[in-house]
Design an enzyme around this catalytic site. Structure first.
Site, mmCIF file in Angstrom:
data_model
loop_
_atom_site.group_PDB
_atom_site.id
_atom_site.type_symbol
_atom_site.label_atom_id
_atom_site.label_comp_id
_atom_site.label_asym_id
_atom_site.label_seq_id
_atom_site.Cartn_x
_atom_site.Cartn_y
_atom_site.Cartn_z
ATOM 1 N N LYS A 97 -12.991 3.033 -1.634
ATOM 2 C CA LYS A 97 -13.868 3.421 -0.529
ATOM 3 C C LYS A 97 -14.998 4.306 -1.054
ATOM 4 O O LYS A 97 -16.161 4.163 -0.691
ATOM 5 C CB LYS A 97 -13.078 4.195 0.535
ATOM 6 C CG LYS A 97 -12.125 3.354 1.386
ATOM 7 C CD LYS A 97 -11.498 4.220 2.497
ATOM 8 C CE LYS A 97 -10.553 3.427 3.384
ATOM 9 N NZ LYS A 97 -9.969 4.186 4.486
ATOM 10 N N HIS A 135 6.861 -27.107 1.335
ATOM 11 C CA HIS A 135 6.102 -28.204 0.721
ATOM 12 C C HIS A 135 4.984 -27.657 -0.154
ATOM 13 O O HIS A 135 4.003 -28.344 -0.426
ATOM 14 C CB HIS A 135 5.561 -29.117 1.823
ATOM 15 C CG HIS A 135 6.662 -29.614 2.713
ATOM 16 N ND1 HIS A 135 7.376 -30.755 2.463
ATOM 17 C CD2 HIS A 135 7.232 -29.049 3.822
ATOM 18 C CE1 HIS A 135 8.311 -30.900 3.384
ATOM 19 N NE2 HIS A 135 8.253 -29.869 4.218
ATOM 20 N N GLU A 172 0.823 -1.214 0.000
ATOM 21 C CA GLU A 172 0.000 0.000 0.000
ATOM 22 C C GLU A 172 0.857 1.264 0.000
ATOM 23 O O GLU A 172 0.432 2.322 -0.464
ATOM 24 C CB GLU A 172 -0.942 -0.025 1.213
ATOM 25 C CG GLU A 172 -2.188 0.822 1.018
ATOM 26 C CD GLU A 172 -3.235 0.606 2.107
ATOM 27 O OE1 GLU A 172 -3.511 -0.553 2.461
ATOM 28 O OE2 GLU A 172 -3.774 1.606 2.596
#
Ligand code: PA5
Length: 436
Positions: free
Chosen positions: A426, A312, A291
């Site tokens: 937003k 793994h 960000e």
């Protein structure tokens, strides 16, 4: 003191293609003075206030007292907040509270409340939490710098209604609001209803705010060592004060990542803690790095991994896939348990190489082997080692990476402290919800 080892960043260890050569270091050195000056300017304008709050003697003002009162009155402490208002605390709780904190009895928790951090607004999870906790015994911390974030506001309004229905006029006592001292929708309510509140310094952005009331108040309520966090951050701030690259580990992290990204096509930065308690350090780092630096076509994609689990899962790709990554290993020298508790015994011939070894020793061997294997495959990495996991070292880690991020922002030539891309999302959310 955190140990930071850059050996595998250099061509001597990983070869010229992936590592930094003396020519590369000379090129990096040319940009360091200007980047350092930019950071000093950001400190003067308070954009980089994250660096200076830790030396402010008022940093803990009111927090221990409020935490003492809250933790003596409530069994549950629920944080409503998202992004930078949640991730630092999440990381600190995973690192500093004993494992399975919320499953421990109150006695095992030393009388401290359980701690829940609600960031996402998944309705099933949130309804599940409200069913789980006894509202009469719950304190809710509403944490939002802007005081306008839809997710946090939605959660808060659901909780507020539930509180008023359950405890009536006493609803105010169940709240603590952490927000901007002036701006946003929460501050007027704090004033009107005389709610308990803490202020986030005006220019301190979410992802740089873990060492303010945002992280420190909830941490103190759950009994974490907040003085230790701040002391660790302070000592790392002075370790990262020098203008010169060689003596400043944050600048080295910022500069090497920036250079390898922009000049050697290492567009991905993978952080791999070899510790469950530090697993969320890479979550916190990912948000900070992404960000802050992902702007104007710049930035490096952070990836979270966990050792040894991801050996793994991801390591095949890391070893033989595209050479587009830098790795950060986060290791632990001494785990907080008696080694004897996890010592292997009775191994037959096939496993004789682990006979008598404890799980910490085996995990460290896995880490060192993977670091070495990646180096041999020409893939650069650095290693940050916690002597042990405690508040002091975590405070150091937070400050190290906040400073490295700001410095990298200066090198990219972007503002690491804003988030215009997030703001747009937003705004559009509000528009969609207003229409429908
Ligand atoms: O780091 C940031 O600035 C963001 O991730 C914010 O923390 C996040 O968007 C939440 O914002 P606020 O704390 O204003 O509710």
């Amino acid at each position: 003191m955190l140990k930071i080892d850059f050996k595998n960043m250099f061509s001597a260890a990983v070869g010229d293609e992936g590592g930094l050569t003396t020519t590369d270091i000379a090129a990096i050195d040319k940009s360091t003075a200007a980047a350092h000056e930019k950071l000093q300017e950001w400190r003067r304008t308070q954009d980089a206030i994250f660096y200076d709050i830790v030396s402010d003697t008022r940093i803990l003002e009111g927090i221990p007292e409020a935490a003492k009162e809250i933790s003596s009155r409530f069994d549950e402490f629920v944080v409503l907040g998202i992004g930078g208002s949640a991730l630092g605390l999440r990381c600190a709780s995973a690192a500093l509270l004993p494992p399975y904190w919320n499953l421990r009895s109150k006695e095992q928790r030393g009388g401290k409340p359980r701690l829940f951090v609600c960031d996402n607004i998944d309705p099933e999870t949130f309804a599940g939490l409200l069913d789980l906790v006894d509202i009469k015994r719950t304190c809710f911390a509403v944490i939002s710098k802007s005081g306008t974030t839809t997710e946090t506001a939605s959660q808060f309004l659901v909780v507020l209604e539930r509180l008023k229905r359950t405890v009536g006029e006493k609803w105010r006592e169940h709240l603590v609001i952490i927000t901007d001292p002036e701006r946003g929708e929460l501050r007027p309510m704090v004033r009107a209803e005389k709610l308990r509140s803490f202020a986030i310094p005006p220019k301190l952005g979410g992802r740089f705010s873990v060492l303010s009331a945002v992280g420190l108040l909830p941490a103190a309520c759950a009994g974490m060592d907040i003085e230790g966090l701040v002391a660790g951050a302070r000592s790392m701030a002075s370790r990262c004060a020098a203008a010169s690259l060689e003596t400043n580990p944050a600048y080295q992290i910022g500069a090497y990542h920036h250079y390898l990204d922009t000049r050697k096509r290492k567009a991905i930065s993978v952080m791999i803690p070899y510790s469950d308690a530090l697993m969320l350090a890479s979550d916190w780092y990912s948000q900070l790095w992404a960000e802050s630096l992902g702007k104007q076509g710049h930035g490096q994609t952070p990836v979270k991994a966990l050792g040894s689990t991801d050996q793994h899962s991801q390591v095949q790709l890391y070893m033989e896939g595209p050479k587009d990554k830098i790795f950060t290993f986060v290791g632990v020298e001494s785990f907080r348990i008696d080694d004897k508790a996890t010592r292997v015994s009775g191994a037959d011939k096939a496993f004789s190489y682990i006979e008598g070894k404890d799980l910490g020793t085996i995990l460290r061997a896995e880490q060192h082997a993977t670091t070495e294997a990646l180096a041999r495959a020409g893939r650069p990495s650095l290693t940050v080692t916690f002597p042990t996991i405690d508040a002091h070292h975590l405070g150091e880690f937070f400050m190290l990476y906040e400073t490295a991020t700001a410095y990298a922002g200066a090198l990219y030539g972007i503002n690491p402290f804003d988030q215009p891309g997030v703001e747009m999302g937003k705004k559009l959310t509000k528009e969609i919800l207003t229409k429908g």
